[in-house]
Design an enzyme around this catalytic site. Sequence first.
Site, PDB file in Angstrom:
ATOM      1  N   GLY A 254      21.625  14.977 131.495  1.00 30.77           N
ATOM      2  CA  GLY A 254      22.087  14.803 130.263  1.00 30.77           C
ATOM      3  C   GLY A 254      22.234  13.251 129.946  1.00 30.77           C
ATOM      4  O   GLY A 254      22.249  12.608 130.737  1.00 30.77           O
ATOM      5  N   GLY A 256      24.588   9.949 129.142  1.00 35.43           N
ATOM      6  CA  GLY A 256      25.882   9.286 129.214  1.00 35.43           C
ATOM      7  C   GLY A 256      26.069   8.711 130.547  1.00 35.43           C
ATOM      8  O   GLY A 256      25.380   8.603 131.417  1.00 35.43           O
ATOM      9  N   ASN A 257      27.073   8.000 130.800  1.00 29.07           N
ATOM     10  CA  ASN A 257      27.385   7.193 131.959  1.00 29.07           C
ATOM     11  C   ASN A 257      27.455   7.757 133.255  1.00 29.07           C
ATOM     12  O   ASN A 257      27.093   7.461 134.354  1.00 29.07           O
ATOM     13  CB  ASN A 257      28.755   6.588 131.735  1.00 29.07           C
ATOM     14  CG  ASN A 257      28.675   5.560 130.328  1.00 29.07           C
ATOM     15  OD1 ASN A 257      27.731   4.930 130.367  1.00 29.07           O
ATOM     16  ND2 ASN A 257      29.966   5.276 129.672  1.00 29.07           N
ATOM     17  N   VAL A 258      27.871   9.297 133.248  1.00 32.46           N
ATOM     18  CA  VAL A 258      28.041   9.813 134.459  1.00 32.46           C
ATOM     19  C   VAL A 258      26.937  10.425 135.104  1.00 32.46           C
ATOM     20  O   VAL A 258      26.198  10.230 136.193  1.00 32.46           O
ATOM     21  CB  VAL A 258      28.772  11.234 134.365  1.00 32.46           C
ATOM     22  CG1 VAL A 258      28.701  12.201 135.500  1.00 32.46           C
ATOM     23  CG2 VAL A 258      30.300  10.900 134.110  1.00 32.46           C
ATOM     24  N   GLU A 279      15.109  15.938 128.790  1.00 35.71           N
ATOM     25  CA  GLU A 279      15.132  15.655 127.230  1.00 35.71           C
ATOM     26  C   GLU A 279      14.832  13.958 126.922  1.00 35.71           C
ATOM     27  O   GLU A 279      14.057  13.749 126.051  1.00 35.71           O
ATOM     28  CB  GLU A 279      16.267  16.130 126.573  1.00 35.71           C
ATOM     29  CG  GLU A 279      16.837  17.480 126.900  1.00 35.71           C
ATOM     30  CD  GLU A 279      18.117  17.751 126.693  1.00 35.71           C
ATOM     31  OE1 GLU A 279      18.511  18.507 125.766  1.00 35.71           O
ATOM     32  OE2 GLU A 279      18.922  17.254 127.353  1.00 35.71           O
ATOM     33  N   ILE A 349      33.275  19.252 128.699  1.00 35.42           N
ATOM     34  CA  ILE A 349      34.497  18.759 128.402  1.00 35.42           C
ATOM     35  C   ILE A 349      35.690  19.361 129.021  1.00 35.42           C
ATOM     36  O   ILE A 349      36.458  18.723 129.710  1.00 35.42           O
ATOM     37  CB  ILE A 349      34.694  18.983 126.998  1.00 35.42           C
ATOM     38  CG1 ILE A 349      33.905  18.173 126.058  1.00 35.42           C
ATOM     39  CG2 ILE A 349      36.230  18.957 126.451  1.00 35.42           C
ATOM     40  CD1 ILE A 349      33.957  18.588 124.334  1.00 35.42           C
ATOM     41  N   GLY A 373      20.714  20.155 124.764  1.00 32.94           N
ATOM     42  CA  GLY A 373      20.009  21.060 125.654  1.00 32.94           C
ATOM     43  C   GLY A 373      20.571  21.654 126.906  1.00 32.94           C
ATOM     44  O   GLY A 373      19.742  22.201 127.766  1.00 32.94           O
ATOM     45  N   LYS A 393      42.589  11.346 128.565  1.00 34.16           N
ATOM     46  CA  LYS A 393      43.487  10.861 127.978  1.00 34.16           C
ATOM     47  C   LYS A 393      44.567  10.463 128.896  1.00 34.16           C
ATOM     48  O   LYS A 393      45.780  10.667 128.781  1.00 34.16           O
ATOM     49  CB  LYS A 393      44.200  11.877 127.058  1.00 34.16           C
ATOM     50  CG  LYS A 393      43.116  12.256 126.182  1.00 34.16           C
ATOM     51  CD  LYS A 393      42.906  11.244 124.929  1.00 34.16           C
ATOM     52  CE  LYS A 393      41.864  11.490 123.967  1.00 34.16           C
ATOM     53  NZ  LYS A 393      41.544  10.393 122.821  1.00 34.16           N
TER      54      LYS A 393
END
Length: 489
Positions: A254, A256-258, A279, A349, A373, A393
Amino acid sequence: MGAAEAAALIPAGATVGMSGFTGSGHPKAVPQALAARIEAEHAAGRPFKVNVWTGASTSPELDGALAKVGGIAQRLPFQSDPLCRQRINAGEIDYVDIHLSHVAQQAWFGFLGPLDVAVVEVLGILPDGRLIPSASVGNNKTWLDIAQHVILEVNTLPPRELEGMHDIYYGTAIPPRRKPIHLEHATERIGEPYLRVDPAKVIAVVPTHHADRHTAFAKPDADSRAIAGHIIDFLAHEVQKGRLPKNMLPLQSGVGNVANAVLAGLLDGPFEELLGFSEVLQDGMLELIRTGKMRAASATAISLSPEAMREFTERIDFYRERIVLRSQQISNHPELVRRLGVIAMNAMIEADIYGNVNSTHLMGSAMMNGIGGSGDFARNGYLSFFVTPSTAKGGSISCIVPMVSHVDHTEHDTQIIVTEQGLADLRGLSPRQRAQVVIDRCAHPDWRPLLQDYFDRARRSGGAQHTPHLLGEALTWHQRWLDTGSMRP
């Protein structure tokens, strides 16, 4: 014609299919001209909105520009723009969040209604009318096929050497005429390098010379590196057990940074001759290809940082031989994900102790981006990882909770959960077994006693014991955060 002239051909209330996937290959000029027109119409007291369909997220020049002027009535299937998100959560945009592999077929089935105008970026038009695709394919084939009218943006800035990197498959059909998709290897070509369009539908050709939006990725932090380490150790263990070949199976990652941290970790891992079937091709996968760790990759879009884009452009002849760009109905197709045995890695999340995953909503009601996806790959992949830091947070939120506030991927689709604390392999476990493994291995130490207390009391409650819950308490963690700014009691 110019962008303003082309935008004038889009009527109020139209459904517009735009090209674009994760900031690449989207039209650059017409959306902004359309936003200016909408703003002028609103200033004159005339209502004007359009429905916007895309491949996935686009950029501030498209989603942001139209959202800023209140010009979007409906949006699908995925977005990541802050202004667009704000209007969605204010109830001003009807957002239809769809699995990316489902969009084209739902459009073809007629479930989504007619498509009035397609606005598609291409790199050029051949003498016979075929179109050279841009840095993303997404749903462009479908938009060009089903739209009543077509506006083409011909962008002369991206490297022309992208020509030939694409594989556009025209063999899909509506039931009962469907046939198997004859793709057996991740980078096999089964289509043609160009898009087709009926010239009679083209109402405007707009020249542009603008770059895609290339966003720099943050360097992997300690949590991302820890998550990557857990996944790589697990994959090595699966190879040792004989459940994976030494070069593994095709990888999906996917955005993102991870995700980039996991791919970066594979650079130093023991695996060779890797393949990608994803993707989006991001920095981490490009680096694997550059170093020879990954033999080749298939995707529907190239979405790189500025530095990686320079590397890609300077060595584009090298990458042209190793990258295939397809329509997203092929890159995300469940039939192919299952056949190829894709190893899927996607962000979430939150997850609950039983393995249900929320990848879209904050505190149950606020949309973040969309499912994208992740479901296409999670349900159908050979292995499926969902990853997140264990807290958010500043530690006031536990990303491992008694019950997720929204479910995108049920416990039946979730195989492996990973945080910086550890990895929970949920395959073959009952709900109560899963809960204990998730608490022990994925929860942050500050939250582990509270989760254990909840689970213990649920088991002692006298209710049904297959999936023990305290229904009056299961979502109080989320309510507490909304009330006090912390999940802590």
